[in-house]
Every structure is written in C-alpha cells, then in structure tokens.
Write a protein that holds these residues in place. Structure first.
Motif, PDB file in Angstrom:
ATOM      1  N   ARG A 111       3.476  -3.116  -3.903  1.00 62.29           N
ATOM      2  CA  ARG A 111       1.718  -4.066  -3.375  1.00 62.29           C
ATOM      3  C   ARG A 111       1.967  -4.666  -4.623  1.00 62.29           C
ATOM      4  O   ARG A 111       2.038  -5.058  -5.168  1.00 62.29           O
ATOM      5  CB  ARG A 111       0.943  -2.658  -3.387  1.00 62.29           C
ATOM      6  CG  ARG A 111       1.155  -2.216  -5.080  1.00 62.29           C
ATOM      7  CD  ARG A 111       0.462  -0.503  -4.747  1.00 62.29           C
ATOM      8  NE  ARG A 111      -1.281  -1.159  -4.201  1.00 62.29           N
ATOM      9  CZ  ARG A 111      -2.329  -1.839  -5.194  1.00 62.29           C
ATOM     10  NH1 ARG A 111      -2.156  -1.507  -6.288  1.00 62.29           N
ATOM     11  NH2 ARG A 111      -3.370  -2.047  -4.554  1.00 62.29           N
ATOM     12  N   ASP A 149      -1.963  -6.849  -6.668  1.00 65.24           N
ATOM     13  CA  ASP A 149      -4.114  -7.207  -6.134  1.00 65.24           C
ATOM     14  C   ASP A 149      -3.970  -8.385  -6.690  1.00 65.24           C
ATOM     15  O   ASP A 149      -3.022  -9.170  -7.450  1.00 65.24           O
ATOM     16  CB  ASP A 149      -4.272  -6.101  -6.934  1.00 65.24           C
ATOM     17  CG  ASP A 149      -3.970  -4.840  -6.966  1.00 65.24           C
ATOM     18  OD1 ASP A 149      -4.275  -4.519  -5.822  1.00 65.24           O
ATOM     19  OD2 ASP A 149      -4.082  -3.812  -7.722  1.00 65.24           O
ATOM     20  N   THR A 164      -5.528  -6.987  -1.352  1.00 61.17           N
ATOM     21  CA  THR A 164      -3.930  -6.518  -1.556  1.00 61.17           C
ATOM     22  C   THR A 164      -3.240  -6.938  -0.418  1.00 61.17           C
ATOM     23  O   THR A 164      -4.206  -6.733   0.522  1.00 61.17           O
ATOM     24  CB  THR A 164      -4.528  -4.798  -2.300  1.00 61.17           C
ATOM     25  OG1 THR A 164      -5.300  -4.269  -3.116  1.00 61.17           O
ATOM     26  CG2 THR A 164      -2.843  -4.270  -2.235  1.00 61.17           C
ATOM     27  N   GLY A 167       0.836  -5.205   0.827  1.00 62.45           N
ATOM     28  CA  GLY A 167       1.590  -3.873   0.397  1.00 62.45           C
ATOM     29  C   GLY A 167       2.897  -4.772   1.219  1.00 62.45           C
ATOM     30  O   GLY A 167       2.621  -5.253   2.733  1.00 62.45           O
ATOM     31  N   TRP A 179       4.578  -7.700  -8.977  1.00 63.56           N
ATOM     32  CA  TRP A 179       4.713  -6.933  -7.912  1.00 63.56           C
ATOM     33  C   TRP A 179       4.949  -5.957  -8.728  1.00 63.56           C
ATOM     34  O   TRP A 179       5.710  -5.428  -9.578  1.00 63.56           O
ATOM     35  CB  TRP A 179       4.814  -6.931  -6.651  1.00 63.56           C
ATOM     36  CG  TRP A 179       4.468  -8.069  -5.718  1.00 63.56           C
ATOM     37  CD1 TRP A 179       4.297  -9.467  -6.101  1.00 63.56           C
ATOM     38  CD2 TRP A 179       5.228  -7.952  -4.668  1.00 63.56           C
ATOM     39  NE1 TRP A 179       4.196 -10.272  -5.308  1.00 63.56           N
ATOM     40  CE2 TRP A 179       3.700  -9.164  -4.018  1.00 63.56           C
ATOM     41  CE3 TRP A 179       4.968  -6.806  -3.078  1.00 63.56           C
ATOM     42  CZ2 TRP A 179       3.668  -9.654  -2.523  1.00 63.56           C
ATOM     43  CZ3 TRP A 179       3.913  -6.836  -1.960  1.00 63.56           C
ATOM     44  CH2 TRP A 179       3.492  -8.882  -1.765  1.00 63.56           C
ATOM     45  N   TRP A 238       6.303  -1.151  -7.205  1.00 64.52           N
ATOM     46  CA  TRP A 238       6.275  -0.666  -6.083  1.00 64.52           C
ATOM     47  C   TRP A 238       6.760   0.783  -6.584  1.00 64.52           C
ATOM     48  O   TRP A 238       6.393   1.699  -8.119  1.00 64.52           O
ATOM     49  CB  TRP A 238       8.092  -0.988  -6.397  1.00 64.52           C
ATOM     50  CG  TRP A 238       9.138  -0.630  -6.930  1.00 64.52           C
ATOM     51  CD1 TRP A 238       9.501  -1.266  -8.396  1.00 64.52           C
ATOM     52  CD2 TRP A 238      10.057   0.904  -6.695  1.00 64.52           C
ATOM     53  NE1 TRP A 238       9.853  -0.026  -8.848  1.00 64.52           N
ATOM     54  CE2 TRP A 238      11.078   1.036  -7.966  1.00 64.52           C
ATOM     55  CE3 TRP A 238       9.865   1.675  -5.748  1.00 64.52           C
ATOM     56  CZ2 TRP A 238      11.681   1.676  -8.450  1.00 64.52           C
ATOM     57  CZ3 TRP A 238      10.526   2.855  -5.845  1.00 64.52           C
ATOM     58  CH2 TRP A 238      11.492   2.230  -7.376  1.00 64.52           C
ATOM     59  N   TRP A 242      -2.236   3.066  -0.951  1.00 65.97           N
ATOM     60  CA  TRP A 242      -1.973   2.476  -1.461  1.00 65.97           C
ATOM     61  C   TRP A 242      -2.358   0.441  -1.226  1.00 65.97           C
ATOM     62  O   TRP A 242      -1.388  -0.430  -2.045  1.00 65.97           O
ATOM     63  CB  TRP A 242      -0.439   2.912  -1.323  1.00 65.97           C
ATOM     64  CG  TRP A 242       0.358   2.626  -0.684  1.00 65.97           C
ATOM     65  CD1 TRP A 242       0.107   2.837   1.111  1.00 65.97           C
ATOM     66  CD2 TRP A 242       0.859   1.367   0.343  1.00 65.97           C
ATOM     67  NE1 TRP A 242       0.754   2.713   1.976  1.00 65.97           N
ATOM     68  CE2 TRP A 242       1.441   1.278   1.636  1.00 65.97           C
ATOM     69  CE3 TRP A 242       1.586   0.057  -0.767  1.00 65.97           C
ATOM     70  CZ2 TRP A 242       1.655   0.198   2.077  1.00 65.97           C
ATOM     71  CZ3 TRP A 242       2.435  -0.866   0.515  1.00 65.97           C
ATOM     72  CH2 TRP A 242       3.256  -0.379   1.846  1.00 65.97           C
ATOM     73  N   ASP A 243      -2.350  -0.072  -0.276  1.00 66.48           N
ATOM     74  CA  ASP A 243      -2.631  -0.955   0.234  1.00 66.48           C
ATOM     75  C   ASP A 243      -3.971  -1.448   0.434  1.00 66.48           C
ATOM     76  O   ASP A 243      -4.614  -2.665   1.144  1.00 66.48           O
ATOM     77  CB  ASP A 243      -1.701  -1.369   2.145  1.00 66.48           C
ATOM     78  CG  ASP A 243      -2.128  -0.003   3.072  1.00 66.48           C
ATOM     79  OD1 ASP A 243      -3.571   0.743   2.600  1.00 66.48           O
ATOM     80  OD2 ASP A 243      -2.207  -0.551   4.278  1.00 66.48           O
ATOM     81  N   ASP A 297      -2.451   1.582  -9.569  1.00 70.06           N
ATOM     82  CA  ASP A 297      -1.133   1.960  -9.194  1.00 70.06           C
ATOM     83  C   ASP A 297      -0.731   1.512 -10.439  1.00 70.06           C
ATOM     84  O   ASP A 297       0.597   1.559 -11.097  1.00 70.06           O
ATOM     85  CB  ASP A 297      -0.299   0.964  -8.298  1.00 70.06           C
ATOM     86  CG  ASP A 297      -0.870  -0.631  -9.498  1.00 70.06           C
ATOM     87  OD1 ASP A 297      -1.423  -0.367 -10.479  1.00 70.06           O
ATOM     88  OD2 ASP A 297      -0.379  -2.127  -8.664  1.00 70.06           O
TER      89      ASP A 297
END
Length: 337
Positions: free
Chosen positions: A162, A164, A226, A228, A274, A276, A301-302, A308
C-alpha cells in the motif's frame, strides 16, 4: 426511326442510373473498432488497424470508398477538424484492418477517429460517431522510474502492498498501468479496481511480461488517496511444466498517471517507500487451491484512514527478464456463481 429509338435509349440510361442512385438506401457506419477492440486503452502498434461494419435497409449495398479522419478530441471531429490525420477519399471496399497512416502517437495520448463511406452509386454516408484509442507505454522512460517491488520476506504468502498519497487539484483523467507476478489485484480508496480476476495473463516471463491498463478517473479525488496491490502466486508447481509459470518472488510494478483540470500531471510509481504486510491468503495455487486465514484480515488497508505503522517497508526486487507489453486479451471475469 431505329436511330431515334437508339438515341432515346442512350439519353435515358444515365438519367435512369442517377435516379436509381438517388433512391438507393444509404449506408450507415456502425461497430467501429481499433485493433479489434472498442475504445482500447493500450494500443501498442504505431499504426493500429481500424475497422467498421456497415448497415443498409436495402439489398446488395456495398462500399466503394471511405474516408477516415483522426483528431485530438471528439469536439474537433464534430467541428470537421482532423488535426492529426485525414486519409482523404480512398476508392476501396476495405472496412476491416484499414491502417492508420498518420504520425506516431506519444505514450498515453488519446486519438479520436471517425469514418464515412460511399456506396456503389457514389452516395456518401453520414460520419460515424467518434471513437478513440490510447497509445500504450512504449519505452522504459514512459514508466517514469517505476521500480519492481515486493515484500522484504520472499516467502510471504500473498502480500498486501500500500501507499498513501495526496492530490492537490481536481482530477480530470487518471490511468493505472500495473503488472503483478504471478497475479495481482489493484485497489484504490477502499475498493478493488475493475472486474478482472486472475490478472494479468500468463506469458513467457523471460521474454514478455504483460501489464494491464485501467481507467481510474472516478476512483480518485482531490485530497488524501490510497493505492493498494494484492499479489498472488498463480500457477504453482502442480501446473504443467510445459506451460508458463512464474516461479519467482511475488512482485509488482505500477505507474499511476493523473491529469489535473489545468492540464498538469501527477505521477505515482512503485518504489521502496511503499509498505507491506501478510494478508489473509497464506497460500494460493490455481490448481491446488487457496488457504485463507480470516484472522489476518486488515480491514481498510486500502484506505487513507488505515494505520500501517506496524507494516514493513517494501524492497526493490530484480525485474523479470521479459520486456513489458500491454495485455490486450479479454479479461477473465466472474460470470456466474
């Protein structure tokens, strides 16, 4: 008397032909395609093939000539302007695979085209409704530095990645170009993008890697966003050894190209910034099935609201040997359950 009769026949014949032509039902152009697709977003050829179908309310109608014009906007075509290319009137009954013979289009650019035809009596049809194609990414430079990334743990099952980001102007157009190995799902702002499944198509990865192109204009907005990527394995060791299988680490490359209302661009690419995490799919194989652990779900999460902080940094990975090419196959979709 015979001479007069012959003269009258000679005089009447062209008049009769014109009268027959005037009453002949007009041809109508429908079903326009570019390289066999409707409004394709990733046309790799510099000279794509244009096709159309014809309709007529009469019998024995046929095309005797055509004219194609290509412009930078549908509005220009409606004004009668062909600022990219105009074939002029060409005496031909070709309507399948007519080659665009104008200047090469830059990566991501959109071209609008329409066609009209003439029937066997020289009667022109109306112009077809404007349609379009977009040029595919052509060179490494077109990816604007996007890097292949993956989980820092090469043994991760089906990792979630992901990022942002913020868009500070109104979005008028956005395209996502993504390749994930072995399989990928693209997510934006809390939703899966498109209805594709098992994307992208299998290929000889040492020679060719396919990427998908998505119109994501409606998935983005001004402010926080965001993106993902959910990666899967695809064909595992139980698949035929003579088929194409990705046997390396799950990894992806992506370019998100955003056009603002003022014509400027913002671009987001995959890189080690990114993050993960492992997801709920702990093992997956198209033949052997999937193992799903609901305790490992990451709700939201997305989305930009997701924390995160416990996720790990993604890492650069070696690119596959094959060059990137657009996936032009019809996508796999769920059609029944």
């Amino acid at each position: 008397m015979a001479a007069a009769l012959s003269l009258s026949v000679l005089l009447a014949t062209p008049l009769a032909a014109r009268a027959a032509g005037a009453g002949h039902p007009a041809l109508h152009v429908t079903g326009t395609t570019t390289d066999g697709r409707v409004h394709p977003l990733a046309v790799e050829s510099r000279h794509p093939r244009l096709s159309w179908t014809l309709e007529s309310s009469g019998r024995d109608a046929e095309q005797s000539a055509y004219q194609v014009r290509v412009a930078s906007s549908a509005t220009a075509l409606r004004r009668g302007s062909a600022d990219i290319w105009d074939s002029g009137r060409r005496m031909s009954d070709d309507s399948v695979g007519v080659t665009y013979d104008g200047p090469a289009r830059s990566a991501g650019s959109r071209s609008y085209w329409q066609v009209r035809v003439w029937d066997a009596h020289g009667k022109p049809s109306a112009w077809s409704a404007p349609t379009s194609w977009e040029a595919a990414l052509d060179t490494t430079a077109d990816w604007h530095g996007a890097e292949w990334i993956g989980a820092s743990d090469p043994e991760a099952g089906a990792p979630l990645l992901r990022k942002d980001f913020t868009l500070d102007k109104r979005v008028t157009r956005a395209r996502a170009y993504v390749a994930g190995l072995g399989l990928d799902e693209l997510h934006l702002n809390g939703a899966k993008v498109g209805d594709h499944v098992l994307a992208q198509g299998a290929s000889p990865y040492d020679r060719r890697v396919l990427y998908d192109t998505y119109d994501v204009t409606k998935s983005l907005h001004r402010g926080a966003n965001t993106v993902g990527l959910w990666l899967g394995h695809g064909y595992g060791t139980t698949y035929s050894p003579y088929g194409f299988r990705w046997q390396g680490q799950r990894q992806a490359v992506m370019l998100l190209d955003v056009t603002y209302s003022d014509g400027t661009h913002a671009r987001l690419t995959t890189d080690p910034s990114w993050t993960w995490s492992n997801g709920p799919v702990t093992a997956d194989d198209l033949y052997a099935g999937e193992t799903y652990d609901a305790r490992e779900e990451h709700h939201g999460w997305d989305t930009p609201r997701f924390d995160d902080g416990a996720w790990k940094d993604a890492v650069r990975v070696d690119a596959p040997g094959g060059a990137l090419h657009p996936n032009t196959m019809p996508p796999v979709r769920v059609t029944d359950t």
